[in-house]
Design a protein around this motif. Structure first.
Motif, PDB file in Angstrom:
ATOM      1  N   ARG A  33       0.996  -1.224  -0.092  1.00  0.00           N
ATOM      2  CA  ARG A  33      -0.110   0.344  -0.091  1.00  0.00           C
ATOM      3  C   ARG A  33       0.921   1.175   0.009  1.00  0.00           C
ATOM      4  O   ARG A  33       1.539   1.523   1.134  1.00  0.00           O
ATOM      5  CB  ARG A  33      -1.045  -0.005   1.316  1.00  0.00           C
ATOM      6  N   HIS A  34       0.939   1.887  -1.390  1.00  0.00           N
ATOM      7  CA  HIS A  34       1.894   3.201  -1.360  1.00  0.00           C
ATOM      8  C   HIS A  34       1.325   4.194  -1.083  1.00  0.00           C
ATOM      9  O   HIS A  34       1.275   5.466  -1.711  1.00  0.00           O
ATOM     10  CB  HIS A  34       2.569   2.884  -2.905  1.00  0.00           C
ATOM     11  N   TYR A  35       0.546   4.275   0.289  1.00  0.00           N
ATOM     12  CA  TYR A  35      -0.224   5.697   0.478  1.00  0.00           C
ATOM     13  C   TYR A  35       0.216   6.156   1.930  1.00  0.00           C
ATOM     14  O   TYR A  35       0.108   5.479   3.015  1.00  0.00           O
ATOM     15  CB  TYR A  35      -1.681   5.193   0.526  1.00  0.00           C
ATOM     16  N   PRO A  36       0.654   7.270   2.088  1.00  0.00           N
ATOM     17  CA  PRO A  36       1.355   7.862   3.187  1.00  0.00           C
ATOM     18  C   PRO A  36       0.233   8.021   4.346  1.00  0.00           C
ATOM     19  O   PRO A  36       0.708   7.878   5.581  1.00  0.00           O
ATOM     20  CB  PRO A  36       1.912   9.335   2.834  1.00  0.00           C
ATOM     21  N   PRO A 168      -1.171  -4.418 -13.551  1.00  0.00           N
ATOM     22  CA  PRO A 168      -2.464  -5.140 -12.925  1.00  0.00           C
ATOM     23  C   PRO A 168      -3.583  -4.633 -12.824  1.00  0.00           C
ATOM     24  O   PRO A 168      -4.584  -5.249 -13.041  1.00  0.00           O
ATOM     25  CB  PRO A 168      -1.492  -5.250 -11.474  1.00  0.00           C
ATOM     26  N   TYR A 169      -3.686  -3.234 -12.996  1.00  0.00           N
ATOM     27  CA  TYR A 169      -4.994  -2.627 -12.671  1.00  0.00           C
ATOM     28  C   TYR A 169      -5.578  -2.869 -14.131  1.00  0.00           C
ATOM     29  O   TYR A 169      -7.150  -3.251 -14.132  1.00  0.00           O
ATOM     30  CB  TYR A 169      -5.061  -1.222 -12.482  1.00  0.00           C
ATOM     31  N   ASN A 170      -4.876  -2.956 -15.152  1.00  0.00           N
ATOM     32  CA  ASN A 170      -5.637  -3.307 -16.364  1.00  0.00           C
ATOM     33  C   ASN A 170      -5.850  -4.808 -16.439  1.00  0.00           C
ATOM     34  O   ASN A 170      -6.959  -5.221 -17.058  1.00  0.00           O
ATOM     35  CB  ASN A 170      -5.085  -2.876 -17.469  1.00  0.00           C
ATOM     36  N   SER A 224     -10.386   5.080  -9.356  1.00  0.00           N
ATOM     37  CA  SER A 224     -11.439   6.069  -8.668  1.00  0.00           C
ATOM     38  C   SER A 224     -10.394   6.877  -7.591  1.00  0.00           C
ATOM     39  O   SER A 224     -10.658   8.283  -7.652  1.00  0.00           O
ATOM     40  CB  SER A 224     -12.437   5.726  -8.116  1.00  0.00           C
ATOM     41  N   TYR A 225      -9.638   6.674  -7.062  1.00  0.00           N
ATOM     42  CA  TYR A 225      -8.848   7.357  -6.064  1.00  0.00           C
ATOM     43  C   TYR A 225      -7.914   8.479  -6.430  1.00  0.00           C
ATOM     44  O   TYR A 225      -7.811   9.360  -5.891  1.00  0.00           O
ATOM     45  CB  TYR A 225      -8.238   6.496  -4.838  1.00  0.00           C
ATOM     46  N   TYR A 226      -7.505   8.043  -7.631  1.00  0.00           N
ATOM     47  CA  TYR A 226      -6.556   9.042  -8.455  1.00  0.00           C
ATOM     48  C   TYR A 226      -7.169  10.391  -8.667  1.00  0.00           C
ATOM     49  O   TYR A 226      -6.729  11.390  -8.516  1.00  0.00           O
ATOM     50  CB  TYR A 226      -5.869   8.491  -9.414  1.00  0.00           C
ATOM     51  N   MET A 227      -8.508  10.085  -9.117  1.00  0.00           N
ATOM     52  CA  MET A 227      -9.264  11.194  -9.496  1.00  0.00           C
ATOM     53  C   MET A 227      -9.795  11.911  -8.270  1.00  0.00           C
ATOM     54  O   MET A 227      -9.763  13.271  -8.097  1.00  0.00           O
ATOM     55  CB  MET A 227     -10.761  10.920 -10.201  1.00  0.00           C
TER      56      MET A 227
HETATM   57 FE    FE Z   1      -2.495   2.676  -7.232  1.00  0.00          FE
END
Ligand code: FE
Length: 347
Positions: A33-36, A168-170, A224-227
């Motif tokens: 999980r690459h989210y600070p 992987p997302y695609n 969605s989270y990037y948006m």
């Molecule tokens: Fe991501």
């Protein structure tokens, strides 16, 4: 591989004495999980339980390679990955052990966890992300992009931006379509996507959204989270990008928008198994599920957790229809999909 911290010498006593000794008051976590903002999750768990988390951060592929290289000597107790196809890969490679937990089973819908055996499930989805479409409101009619199928339609020729087909997302999105449509239709669709590309696939999901805002692309595919991150950014340039594009949750009138999961499984050779299960159970608590929604703009998996995030509310109107196929089947389809991508020349 990039590792920001290393585990050294933990749990030696438990390793030497087998199961006789009590487990340590620690948890060795390998996380993709690459989210600070996730720091809050880890400190919340330590505060609630007194269990200290030693964390190794790497991307999904790096973690899988490391677990394989370490084998039975691996100190990993719990593994968090951010994609269904990677979770499936870890399962079939024997890197997880099954877990039976009423807390997890009650909280997480069945299609968002690994197939259950009498011993339990190998992994559990902990949050979901929708793979959505964004478009240039000046150049594209919303009705031309409101299904995944239409992304490959002739009216969208030269308009589409999307990251590498093999990401992987695609692989998971395409694997879901294979599950819905079967081989022939999926392969034709993939070749239609290639025909509609505005440029060769490059960059991450945020780059595709920015490509629409800059006019290089008219349609893009993104998690969605990037948006939501752009919408909530403190940088006005990011918010300007978000304001320029329209958002569609595809297939609302059909089988629903594709959702991928971030999730976790207990490592095959976990020395602190109970702590690992405890942490998984903590991650489906209302407090942690709220963090996934607020901190990282994901959707909670746990039933009954209220969504509390203005960007997600604005984007989806509060809720949306998501597909209900098992995410485990999506992972399983990735080998077939990769072969199709090679055939249609989708880099
Ligand atoms: Fe991501």
């Amino acid at each position: 591989m990039r590792f920001t911290s290393l585990i050294t010498g933990v749990c030696l006593t438990a390793g030497l004495a087998g199961n006789v000794l009590a487990q340590s008051n620690e948890l060795n976590l390998y996380s993709a999980r690459h989210y600070p903002t996730d720091e809050a999750l880890y400190s919340g768990f330590t505060q609630a339980t007194g269990i200290k988390i030693n964390r190794v951060d790497a991307d999904d592929a790096g973690i899988l390679a490391r677990l394989k290289a370490e084998g039975a000597a691996s100190p990993a107790d719990l593994v968090l990955l951010v994609d269904a196809s990677r979770l499936w890969r870890a399962e079939v490679d024997g890197l997880f052990q099954p877990v039976k937990s009423k807390v997890l089973e009650d909280a997480i819908p069945e299609h968002l966890r690994a197939k259950a055996t009498p011993e339990g499930s190998a992994w559990f989805g902990l949050s979901t992300r929708a793979r959505i479409v964004v478009y240039d409101k000046q150049k594209v009619a919303r009705s031309d992009v409101d299904t995944y199928e239409k992304l490959a339609a002739p009216q969208n020729k030269g308009k589409l931006c999307i990251r590498s087909g093999s990401h992987p997302y695609n692989l998971s999105l395409f694997g879901a379509m294979l599950e819905h449509w079967g081989t022939e239709k999926t392969q034709n669709w993939l070749s239609g996507l290639v025909a509609n590309l505005a440029r060769a696939p490059k960059g991450g999901d945020t780059d595709q959204i920015k490509g629409v805002a800059s006019g290089e692309c008219a349609i893009a595919v993104t998690n969605s989270y990037y948006m939501a991150r752009l919408m909530r950014s403190t940088n006005p340039d990011d918010r300007a990008v978000a304001e320029k594009v329209g958002v569609v949750f595809p297939d609302q009138a059909g089988s629903g928008t594709h959702v991928n999961v971030a999730g976790g499984g207990v490592a095959r050779n976990a020395k602190n198994r109970d702590n690992a299960v405890k942490f998984l159970e903590y991650l489906v608590s209302a407090q942690a599920q709220n963090h996934f929604a607020n901190g990282n703009n994901e959707w909670p998996v746990a039933k009954g957790v209220k969504l509390d995030n203005p960007a997600l509310q604005a984007m989806s109107g509060g809720s949306f229809k998501s597909e209900l196929i098992p995410v485990s089947a999506v992972g399983m389809n990735q080998v077939k999909i990769q072969r199709m991508l090679d055939q249609v020349g989708f880099k």
